[in-house]
Design an enzyme around this catalytic site. Structure first.
Site, PDB file in Angstrom:
ATOM      1  N   GLY A  47       0.830  -1.198   0.000  1.00 49.70           N
ATOM      2  CA  GLY A  47       0.000   0.000   0.000  1.00 49.70           C
ATOM      3  C   GLY A  47       0.863   1.244   0.000  1.00 49.70           C
ATOM      4  O   GLY A  47       1.949   1.250  -0.577  1.00 49.70           O
ATOM      5  N   CYS A  48       0.402   2.285   0.662  1.00 47.23           N
ATOM      6  CA  CYS A  48       1.142   3.543   0.708  1.00 47.23           C
ATOM      7  C   CYS A  48       2.536   3.326   1.297  1.00 47.23           C
ATOM      8  O   CYS A  48       2.674   2.802   2.404  1.00 47.23           O
ATOM      9  CB  CYS A  48       0.372   4.556   1.552  1.00 47.23           C
ATOM     10  SG  CYS A  48       1.280   6.080   1.875  1.00 47.23           S
ATOM     11  N   PHE A  49       3.565   3.723   0.572  1.00 40.46           N
ATOM     12  CA  PHE A  49       4.918   3.475   1.070  1.00 40.46           C
ATOM     13  C   PHE A  49       5.268   4.295   2.302  1.00 40.46           C
ATOM     14  O   PHE A  49       6.173   3.945   3.050  1.00 40.46           O
ATOM     15  CB  PHE A  49       5.991   3.612  -0.020  1.00 40.46           C
ATOM     16  CG  PHE A  49       5.960   4.857  -0.876  1.00 40.46           C
ATOM     17  CD1 PHE A  49       5.433   6.057  -0.457  1.00 40.46           C
ATOM     18  CD2 PHE A  49       6.511   4.806  -2.162  1.00 40.46           C
ATOM     19  CE1 PHE A  49       5.450   7.194  -1.266  1.00 40.46           C
ATOM     20  CE2 PHE A  49       6.532   5.924  -2.988  1.00 40.46           C
ATOM     21  CZ  PHE A  49       5.997   7.123  -2.526  1.00 40.46           C
ATOM     22  N   TRP A  50       4.554   5.377   2.550  1.00 45.94           N
ATOM     23  CA  TRP A  50       4.803   6.133   3.781  1.00 45.94           C
ATOM     24  C   TRP A  50       4.529   5.263   4.997  1.00 45.94           C
ATOM     25  O   TRP A  50       5.258   5.311   5.984  1.00 45.94           O
ATOM     26  CB  TRP A  50       3.907   7.368   3.844  1.00 45.94           C
ATOM     27  CG  TRP A  50       4.107   8.380   2.774  1.00 45.94           C
ATOM     28  CD1 TRP A  50       5.207   8.547   1.973  1.00 45.94           C
ATOM     29  CD2 TRP A  50       3.175   9.396   2.378  1.00 45.94           C
ATOM     30  NE1 TRP A  50       5.010   9.589   1.102  1.00 45.94           N
ATOM     31  CE2 TRP A  50       3.772  10.127   1.330  1.00 45.94           C
ATOM     32  CE3 TRP A  50       1.893   9.743   2.810  1.00 45.94           C
ATOM     33  CZ2 TRP A  50       3.130  11.207   0.720  1.00 45.94           C
ATOM     34  CZ3 TRP A  50       1.253  10.805   2.201  1.00 45.94           C
ATOM     35  CH2 TRP A  50       1.865  11.537   1.169  1.00 45.94           C
ATOM     36  N   CYS A  51       3.461   4.472   4.936  1.00 39.20           N
ATOM     37  CA  CYS A  51       3.084   3.607   6.059  1.00 39.20           C
ATOM     38  C   CYS A  51       4.096   2.485   6.255  1.00 39.20           C
ATOM     39  O   CYS A  51       4.564   2.238   7.372  1.00 39.20           O
ATOM     40  CB  CYS A  51       1.706   3.006   5.831  1.00 39.20           C
ATOM     41  SG  CYS A  51       0.357   4.202   5.717  1.00 39.20           S
TER      42      CYS A  51
END
Length: 214
Positions: A47-51
């Site tokens: 999913g979101c790479f920030w997470c």
């Protein structure tokens, strides 16, 4: 939380004995990895790479986590291009780690704990192939371990739906723009960080409480 503990028990792993704006509690990547240090690389999309970045940075043995793109056909894509869903790339993190302190199998446990591997081409409100659950293996050993533990996870009954994590050979990694790197550490007071990343991070830290960087 129960699913995370089922997953941990399933894999039979014990990790090596091992916010706010500018959160000084976030672990920092090594600026320089000694040339004589033996390291290995893993590439995951959850999913979101920030997470994913914020979670995997917590673990002992993880030296560096870079956010970027992999699995598509467009060389050197921009974040804006990847967001169209037309490049074939997934948002991924490239993890450099010390195999004497954390193994690839242990990273797989952390990866599958960090997101919902039964969601196809989405994680929560983030929808599109760029948010797919994917493992890009760098060698045959990684492929075998990823396939083995995916099957075990599916058979465990930890999830009511099929595990849809893609397992594909690694071809190239394109690092995302600088503002994506260490995103949570640098932007902890932003709404997405507070209401999306932080809850995931707190759950992750509870599961791996004995194996976090000091």
């Amino acid at each position: 939380m129960v699913k995370q503990w089922i997953l941990a028990g399933l894999l039979g792993l014990s990790l090596s004995a091992c916010a706010q704006q500018g959160d000084d509690k976030m672990p920092k990547d090594m600026n320089r990895i000694p040339r004589n240090m033996k390291t290995e690389v893993a590439t995951f999309g959850g999913g979101c790479f920030w997470c994913t970045e914020a979670q995997l940075q917590q673990l002992q043995g993880v030296l560096k986590v870079e956010s970027g793109f992999s699995g598509g056909t467009v060389p050197n894509p921009t974040y804006k291009e990847v967001c169209t869903g037309e490049t074939g790339h997934a948002e991924v993190v490239q993890v450099t780690y010390d195999p004497t302190k954390i193994t690839y199998a242990e990273l797989l446990q952390a990866f599958w704990t960090s997101h919902d591997p039964t969601e196809l081409n989405r994680q929560g409100n983030d929808v599109g192939t760029q948010y797919r659950s994917v493992i890009f293996y760098h060698n045959e050993e990684q492929r075998k371990e990823a396939e083995f533990y995916k099957q075990k996870l599916q058979e465990s009954g930890a999830y009511d739906k099929p595990v849809v994590t893609e397992i594909s050979p690694f071809k190239a990694f394109y690092k995302a723009e600088d503002y994506h790197q260490d995103y949570y550490a640098n932007n902890g007071s932003q709404p997405y960080c507070m209401f999306v990343i932080r809850p995931k991070l707190e759950k992750f830290k509870k599961v791996f409480k004995d194996h976090l960087k000091q």
